[in-house]
Scaffold this motif. Structure first.
Motif, mmCIF file in Angstrom:
data_model
loop_
_atom_site.group_PDB
_atom_site.id
_atom_site.type_symbol
_atom_site.label_atom_id
_atom_site.label_comp_id
_atom_site.label_asym_id
_atom_site.label_seq_id
_atom_site.Cartn_x
_atom_site.Cartn_y
_atom_site.Cartn_z
ATOM 1 N N ARG A 1 0.815 -1.212 0.000
ATOM 2 C CA ARG A 1 0.000 0.000 0.000
ATOM 3 C C ARG A 1 0.850 1.264 0.000
ATOM 4 O O ARG A 1 0.463 2.272 -0.582
ATOM 5 N N MET B 1 -9.080 -4.219 -15.144
ATOM 6 C CA MET B 1 -9.154 -2.815 -14.742
ATOM 7 C C MET B 1 -7.763 -2.275 -14.404
ATOM 8 O O MET B 1 -7.441 -1.123 -14.711
ATOM 9 N N GLY B 2 -6.948 -3.126 -13.786
ATOM 10 C CA GLY B 2 -5.599 -2.709 -13.425
ATOM 11 C C GLY B 2 -4.669 -2.570 -14.628
ATOM 12 O O GLY B 2 -3.614 -1.960 -14.533
ATOM 13 N N GLY C 1 -6.427 -4.734 -5.972
ATOM 14 C CA GLY C 1 -6.562 -4.854 -4.524
ATOM 15 C C GLY C 1 -7.209 -6.159 -4.102
ATOM 16 O O GLY C 1 -7.514 -7.019 -4.932
ATOM 17 N N GLN C 2 -7.427 -6.280 -2.789
ATOM 18 C CA GLN C 2 -7.998 -7.528 -2.273
ATOM 19 C C GLN C 2 -9.499 -7.613 -2.498
ATOM 20 O O GLN C 2 -10.066 -8.687 -2.556
ATOM 21 N N HIS D 1 -2.920 -1.406 -9.937
ATOM 22 C CA HIS D 1 -3.039 -1.991 -8.597
ATOM 23 C C HIS D 1 -4.300 -2.832 -8.557
ATOM 24 O O HIS D 1 -5.377 -2.344 -8.875
ATOM 25 N N ARG E 1 0.615 6.956 -9.758
ATOM 26 C CA ARG E 1 -0.680 6.326 -10.069
ATOM 27 C C ARG E 1 -0.887 6.145 -11.564
ATOM 28 O O ARG E 1 -1.462 5.149 -12.004
#
Lengths: 253, 317
Positions: free
Chosen positions: B49, B149-150, B84-85, B82, B77
């Motif tokens: 993170r 998406m990442g 994520g979980q 990224h 960015r």
């Protein structure tokens, strides 16, 4: 990506994700109409009580109902951003380069549009029941309610981000709901209130907007209450945007 | 791609300060696939993170994709992906719609974003689900949408936080294939966190073992395994009564240690177990001991973790 494009993209995404479920829209439109039908006659029956017009009360009651409707459409959207945080969608947004302010404004813009549409609908529905039309006053009234919706929406988002869980958010809503609605003077005139209650209503942004709306609904656009209503709603919104952007920069997802 | 120095992250909990990450140095070169391996709560996700700008470091610096995470988070960015979980997609949106919108968030123009959307839907096997509400996708499909998406803005560096948690074995294998594809076909540098040993072993070229907020080992899976003293050799005998005689033969192998005999089985560790085996089989043949089977097991990453910390990674599962 500039501010306008990002805000527009966030707005479109918001609208698209919710357009397939019409329930929130139905709910916030039905509520003011029910108040009008069920509570309107009671207000009319009060007759010449202090703060109420002696004759027909429609022109007095409808603006108050519209402020209540604006409140219930925009003040709870903070729970939506809490759900997004819970699910992971907010984290996803935060790793994109989209400006944090645009994330808030795009979301708020959705309720602004909904409130503007609903206001026009409620106005149109009440004309046959004796609402006198003041075109300029009504146009300014719609604009003012839109500003109020934006302000309440952004404050709600800020609260949704600042409070870590749904219980806290709905707890806050419960604490604030009744005092905000009662002291706004939307349902009964604050002229009836004892001094302390009247004093409380002065710090309620909604009370100022209600008063401004009542002037606008009788076509009195020049009334200083109108400018005050705009000023209060706008200031409330700017404060919310500052707190909300800060919260979005600090939020732990 | 990544140069992090002395990264520290402290959290305040009620009256005490907890140091979740305590001075971590990480360098990742372009093209590497790196796994942060460690038990739950070891500080891997917190480290990730900080590298993805989601959490400002309490101390230390990190340059990610050429920019400082603290001073220029926007630049970082734009250049990283990224995953994520959680579920990054928003319920109520169609798969295609969400992916396109994500492209717009990275500043892709309309046409580029639509083209990229179609391409990724194909590559991540989501073309059939393109007009489905994201809320109605299966767990594996939704995860692949998150990956898509990442990748929408063609980042050179992608982070995945516990990518396979909660997936069924088949979806998991499928996702791991896609992670390999990122490296092999798309030339993307990949950093992922995991507490699954086999996952780190299967996809990562380099494993950074994190425990209690610190890096305790860093290397290729093979380098790490060589820290464990040798392979585990298992010899199963036809007759249980010949176990002691077999153990005696084993003890004459100079490199054999940690010899254990139980039932009809003799176990020991040695360097190059595969090379020792032919010699051992001949030596056992001499006194007429009959074998039923042999097995040479390379050390696992769990053995590595056990050697480094005295605890097994599996303990917390």
């Amino acid at each position: 990506m500039n501010m306008v494009t990002s805000t527009a993209t966030v707005f479109t995404r918001e609208v698209r994700s919710k357009i397939r479920t019409p329930w929130p829209f139905v709910e916030s439109l039905v509520d003011p109409l029910l108040l009008l039908v069920l509570f309107g006659p009671l207000v009319a029956g009060l007759g010449g009580v202090e703060g109420l017009p002696s004759g027909d009360t429609t022109q007095w009651f409808v603006p108050g109902i519209l402020v209540v409707m604006t409140f219930s459409t925009s003040a709870f959207i903070g729970s939506g951003i809490q759900e997004e945080r819970q699910a992971g969608a907010l984290e996803r947004m935060l790793v994109t380069p989209v400006s944090r302010l645009a994330m808030l404004l795009g979301r708020v813009l959705r309720v602004v549009v909904i409130v503007a549409v609903q206001t026009v609908v409620v106005m149109a529905i009440t004309i046959p029941f004796g609402l006198d039309v003041f075109p300029v006053g009504f146009a300014v009234a719609v604009a003012q309610l839109a500003v109020l919706a934006g302000a309440l929406g952004v404050v709600s988002l800020a609260a949704g981000l600042a409070l870590t869980n749904a219980y806290a958010f709905w707890g806050m809503v419960t604490i604030f709901y009744t005092p905000v609605i009662v002291t706004s003077g939307a349902l009964l005139p604050m002229d009836l209130a004892p001094d302390w209650l009247y004093a409380v209503s002065r710090i309620n942004p909604l009370a100022h907007v209600v008063e401004a709306q009542r002037s606008l609904f009788v076509g009195d656009v020049a009334d200083p209450a109108v400018a005050l209503g705009f000023g209060v709603a706008f200031a409330f919104g700017v404060a919310g945007a500052l707190i909300g952007t800060r919260a979005l920069n600090r939020v732990r997802v | 791609m990544i140069n992090a120095r002395n990264l520290v992250r402290r959290f305040s909990l009620k009256h005490e300060t907890v140091e979740a990450v305590r001075g971590v140095d990480i360098d990742v070169a372009p093209g590497e696939v790196v796994a942060f391996l460690g038990p739950n709560g070891a500080g891997k996700s917190t480290t990730l993170r900080m590298l993805t700008t989601l959490l400002p470091p309490s101390d230390g610096t990190a340059i990610v994709a050429g920019h400082d995470v603290r001073r220029e988070p926007q630049e970082v960015r734009k250049r990283i992906g990224h995953i994520g979980q959680g579920n990054g997609s928003m319920d109520g949106l169609q798969v295609r719609e969400e992916l396109y919108t994500q492209g717009r968030f990275y500043g892709l123009d309309r046409r580029t974003s639509w083209a990229r959307t179609s391409e990724l839907l194909e590559q991540l096997d989501l073309a059939e689900q393109a007009s489905r509400d994201v809320a109605r996708l299966s767990g594996g499909q939704r995860r692949r949408l998150d990956v898509a998406m990442g990748l929408i803005h063609r980042p050179g560096l992608v982070f995945l936080d516990e990518p396979t948690t909660g997936l069924d074995p088949q979806s998991r294998a499928n996702l791991l294939d896609h992670i390999r594809w990122l490296r092999e076909e798309q030339d993307i540098t990949v950093v992922l966190t995991t507490h699954y040993l086999d996952e780190a072993d299967a996809v990562a070229e380099r494993v950074i073992v994190i425990d209690h907020g610190q890096i305790i080992a860093d290397g290729t899976p093979d380098q790490l395994k060589s820290k464990v003293s040798g392979d585990l050799v298992t010899v199963t005998l036809a007759e249980p009564e010949s176990v002691d005689a077999a153990a005696e033969v084993v003890s004459r192998i100079p490199t054999a240690h940690e010899i254990e005999s139980r039932g009809d089985v003799v176990r020991f560790r040695t360097e190059r177990g595969d090379a020792v085996m032919p010699e051992l089989v001949r030596a056992l043949d001499g006194p007429g001991l009959t074998l039923r089977g042999t097995n040479v097991q390379r050390p696992t990453l769990d053995d590595v973790f056990l050697t480094l910390t005295g605890r097994s990674l599996r303990d917390d599962e």
